[in-house]
Design an enzyme around this catalytic site. Structure first.
Site, PDB file in Angstrom:
ATOM      1  N   HIS A 142       0.854  -1.195   0.000  1.00 24.75           N
ATOM      2  CA  HIS A 142       0.000   0.000   0.000  1.00 24.75           C
ATOM      3  C   HIS A 142       0.889   1.243   0.000  1.00 24.75           C
ATOM      4  O   HIS A 142       2.106   1.176   0.152  1.00 24.75           O
ATOM      5  CB  HIS A 142      -0.996  -0.007   1.167  1.00 24.75           C
ATOM      6  CG  HIS A 142      -0.463   0.349   2.516  1.00 24.75           C
ATOM      7  ND1 HIS A 142      -1.245   0.855   3.522  1.00 24.75           N
ATOM      8  CD2 HIS A 142       0.789   0.262   3.033  1.00 24.75           C
ATOM      9  CE1 HIS A 142      -0.506   1.062   4.595  1.00 24.75           C
ATOM     10  NE2 HIS A 142       0.723   0.715   4.334  1.00 24.75           N
TER      11      HIS A 142
ATOM     12  N   CYS B  18       5.743   6.471   4.590  1.00 22.42           N
ATOM     13  CA  CYS B  18       4.590   5.681   4.122  1.00 22.42           C
ATOM     14  C   CYS B  18       4.071   6.213   2.787  1.00 22.42           C
ATOM     15  O   CYS B  18       3.213   5.592   2.160  1.00 22.42           O
ATOM     16  CB  CYS B  18       3.464   5.709   5.150  1.00 22.42           C
ATOM     17  SG  CYS B  18       3.938   4.963   6.706  1.00 22.42           S
TER      18      CYS B  18
ATOM     19  N   HIS C  11       5.004   0.367  -0.179  1.00 20.12           N
ATOM     20  CA  HIS C  11       5.717  -0.564   0.691  1.00 20.12           C
ATOM     21  C   HIS C  11       4.687  -1.644   1.060  1.00 20.12           C
ATOM     22  O   HIS C  11       3.663  -1.749   0.390  1.00 20.12           O
ATOM     23  CB  HIS C  11       6.289   0.162   1.925  1.00 20.12           C
ATOM     24  CG  HIS C  11       5.255   0.763   2.812  1.00 20.12           C
ATOM     25  ND1 HIS C  11       4.535   1.892   2.472  1.00 20.12           N
ATOM     26  CD2 HIS C  11       4.778   0.365   4.019  1.00 20.12           C
ATOM     27  CE1 HIS C  11       3.684   2.166   3.439  1.00 20.12           C
ATOM     28  NE2 HIS C  11       3.806   1.269   4.384  1.00 20.12           N
TER      29      HIS C  11
ATOM     30  N   HIS D 216       3.064  -4.947   4.009  1.00 21.27           N
ATOM     31  CA  HIS D 216       2.922  -5.527   5.340  1.00 21.27           C
ATOM     32  C   HIS D 216       2.394  -6.960   5.249  1.00 21.27           C
ATOM     33  O   HIS D 216       1.735  -7.333   4.289  1.00 21.27           O
ATOM     34  CB  HIS D 216       1.921  -4.717   6.185  1.00 21.27           C
ATOM     35  CG  HIS D 216       2.331  -3.313   6.458  1.00 21.27           C
ATOM     36  ND1 HIS D 216       3.407  -2.997   7.245  1.00 21.27           N
ATOM     37  CD2 HIS D 216       1.831  -2.125   6.039  1.00 21.27           C
ATOM     38  CE1 HIS D 216       3.533  -1.674   7.302  1.00 21.27           C
ATOM     39  NE2 HIS D 216       2.594  -1.123   6.582  1.00 21.27           N
TER      40      HIS D 216
ATOM     41  N   ASP E 246      -5.244 -10.243  -0.623  1.00 28.21           N
ATOM     42  CA  ASP E 246      -3.976 -10.947  -0.395  1.00 28.21           C
ATOM     43  C   ASP E 246      -3.110 -10.897  -1.655  1.00 28.21           C
ATOM     44  O   ASP E 246      -3.586 -11.175  -2.761  1.00 28.21           O
ATOM     45  CB  ASP E 246      -4.260 -12.408  -0.016  1.00 28.21           C
ATOM     46  CG  ASP E 246      -2.995 -13.136   0.411  1.00 28.21           C
ATOM     47  OD1 ASP E 246      -2.087 -12.498   0.958  1.00 28.21           O
ATOM     48  OD2 ASP E 246      -2.926 -14.361   0.192  1.00 28.21           O
ATOM     49  N   HIS E 247      -1.835 -10.552  -1.452  1.00 28.17           N
ATOM     50  CA  HIS E 247      -0.897 -10.429  -2.569  1.00 28.17           C
ATOM     51  C   HIS E 247      -1.383  -9.405  -3.595  1.00 28.17           C
ATOM     52  O   HIS E 247      -1.180  -9.561  -4.796  1.00 28.17           O
ATOM     53  CB  HIS E 247      -0.606 -11.793  -3.211  1.00 28.17           C
ATOM     54  CG  HIS E 247       0.317 -12.624  -2.368  1.00 28.17           C
ATOM     55  ND1 HIS E 247      -0.104 -13.278  -1.244  1.00 28.17           N
ATOM     56  CD2 HIS E 247       1.643 -12.876  -2.466  1.00 28.17           C
ATOM     57  CE1 HIS E 247       0.915 -13.920  -0.691  1.00 28.17           C
ATOM     58  NE2 HIS E 247       1.999 -13.686  -1.413  1.00 28.17           N
TER      59      HIS E 247
ATOM     60  N   GLU F 131      -1.382  -3.978  11.236  1.00 23.55           N
ATOM     61  CA  GLU F 131      -0.327  -3.777  10.228  1.00 23.55           C
ATOM     62  C   GLU F 131       0.954  -4.487  10.649  1.00 23.55           C
ATOM     63  O   GLU F 131       1.790  -4.829   9.827  1.00 23.55           O
ATOM     64  CB  GLU F 131      -0.041  -2.285  10.057  1.00 23.55           C
ATOM     65  CG  GLU F 131      -1.058  -1.567   9.210  1.00 23.55           C
ATOM     66  CD  GLU F 131      -0.578  -0.179   8.798  1.00 23.55           C
ATOM     67  OE1 GLU F 131       0.472   0.278   9.303  1.00 23.55           O
ATOM     68  OE2 GLU F 131      -1.256   0.447   7.983  1.00 23.55           O
TER      69      GLU F 131
END
Lengths: 145, 145, 145, 145, 145, 145
Positions: free
Chosen positions: A20, A39, A45, A47, A85-86, A130
């Site tokens: 994100h 951020c 980046h 998580h 996801d991913h 996170e």
């Protein structure tokens, strides 16, 4: 709303990995850096997120369940994990378009996606980690943790 | 190589968050999807990584240290974390250009970045966790874990 | 030394809480602050330590054990935990007198305390965690991790 | 008090290491041992503490934040961690003088130190972990968890 | 055996829940209680187990992988987890018949089940956690950890 | 009920290992498999459980305690852990006879066993973890988490 006496709360956690970027396109570049710091890195980046869902309800005397956790996990997977996801949360996820994907906003949107689709009980709380060091939780319009 | 008798091993962990995408530009799109699956998502995904560094050496009788862990953490921060934290590993990191950022390749590159810059002792092992469930480790050309 | 073929390694962790101070009375105050930083605070600070002991040996075909872990825990408790838990490591512990209680030195001294008192198998490794982020391990004079 | 509808709760954890001793100087030695057991060791013992702070508030529509977690961490570091980390809680910390440093009392005192200094939102809960196995939490005069 | 220079080690963890009972039918009841204590409870007890598998090998320059972790997880699931998860290890599992299901014996048997079925690389280590506090590992006939 | 102003909440966790089987003898075999899936395995499966108890009350000004955590742990051990650890929950535990040992039902029964036996304060919440991924909590007839 469900009568809260005799309620039991059951909790299920699932995990997903996503990229994100925190930024607001209405802000200038320097405003975005001032507010979001690292951020705001343009390429993003990421998580390992944990989604934790709490359901409240009475225990069914025949099964001993508030809700079938296997079915609850299926709903969490179908409505949330399979879509995030991913993925890149700013780019790839329809129900997150137009919001800044902070943990706060994720908790609210995940609540909205789950609220009317539970296999039993009533949605009590959605928590989005996170990392082990920070997370956000939402309990709906009347929510008191 | 250091005489291994009487060695003590000290370990320090640090954390960073980053996006990455697994793919090989020499492969076709369908090959990339077949090999890397959802890790090939074009906009990337991300992880909370843990970097774990093990240093071996004799204990200094005056300090009781193999290596000053505060200084070791500074080196790890300067040479690795400050360059990868809140970054996209395929796009933003000079010493990762041209490699596929798997945990295996990260472990080797981080080893190369750290090997000659330790504040004491000898680099023994570099471990890179993508999550609690999977990680890779590298021990150098002669490495035996 | 035990023939290492067919060996299995068994690991037991126990926990203790203690205060300590890093300093060397042979150093001046300013040297102590320069070397040990905040760990040199005169009144001490503290940790929740984890002691992890690895024993290697062949599996007894009648019991399926390398070593009875209940007995191993008893030895670890008797020889280490009962003497360091809720203590000040610089002040209260006979077998630590005269050393600086770094994780490195604790690992060596705990090894010496345990080595000849195991209820079976052979001591392979002693690991001392000061926190999830740093620890030291010792494998004896010939130790290779 | 803030209207609790539509509130989101955000949580930040930080860590510190400290020594402490549980005792009441108004008690006799034997009373102190009877009440506090090994926690009464005169030279002290120690822990890796975790301080967890929960802030509640509405999500700012422009930033997606209840509170800027980077600023929240700075306040937690400035007002708490920098004063207790690597210290002896009975001896070295001005705002803890005259109390017995149990997790309960730490939670109340940390609340008082933080309450009027948040960079946004409203303080909801302060939790102090002595270990993974025990902790205390305080929610202020009207607090309901 | 594979040349160990330039090797990288990759590790994958999976989880399963099972019941077991420690006992040897060749022992008398009182011998079983003396040796296995409460682990000898006739109706069994249980654990959340973690199976951790380490594979070593060279990094494929085209994929950046030692082994495809998705395929490795599939093998671990097919050959181990699907046969032991939510089972009674003494009663329900063909390849465990006739052994006492200690963590030591599980590690050896899991090694035998996995050794010739890896999707790449070479099996280096099998670790079986009964809990966070104790585990066993096996590295084969020549294994050195 | 205790005045909730000025309350502090203290939490203690303990661990136990047990086997269980989810089923209802009033259901047919096929109904049991349809509802409980693999948790219905006739010989049972097992978990490393965590029992977490929260007690609320005012802080005693002389001790700094809401409740003596050592005594609380003793009660938890005596009334719960000693009766369920290394046991089969369907077969071996008197106060669980006739119920299906889901986490929900365990939380309610553990509450009933503990409620009137605390060494101080008032029972606020009982949480039962089957694993890190799922748990249930009960707060009594009027309980609001």
């Amino acid at each position: 709303m469900v009568d809260r006496e005799r309620n039991v709360y059951v909790v299920r956690r699932v995990h997903f990995s996503a990229a994100h970027r925190l930024w607001n396109p209405a802000f200038s570049d320097s405003e975005n850096w001032a507010i979001f710091g690292q951020c705001n890195n343009p390429k993003g980046h990421g998580h390992n997120y944990t989604l934790e869902v709490t359901v409240r309800g009475r225990v069914d005397p025949e099964t001993g369940f508030v809700v079938d956790l296997t079915k609850l996990k299926e709903i969490m997977t179908e409505r949330i994990v399979s879509r995030v996801d991913h993925k890149h949360l700013n780019e790839d996820v329809d129900f997150l378009h137009g919001i800044n994907p902070t943990a706060e906003n994720l908790a609210i949107r995940f609540w909205d996606e789950l609220k009317d689709h539970l296999p039993g009980g009533e949605l009590h709380r959605v928590r989005v980690y996170e990392s082990d060091q920070n997370f956000a939780e939402y309990l709906g319009m009347e929510g008191k943790p």
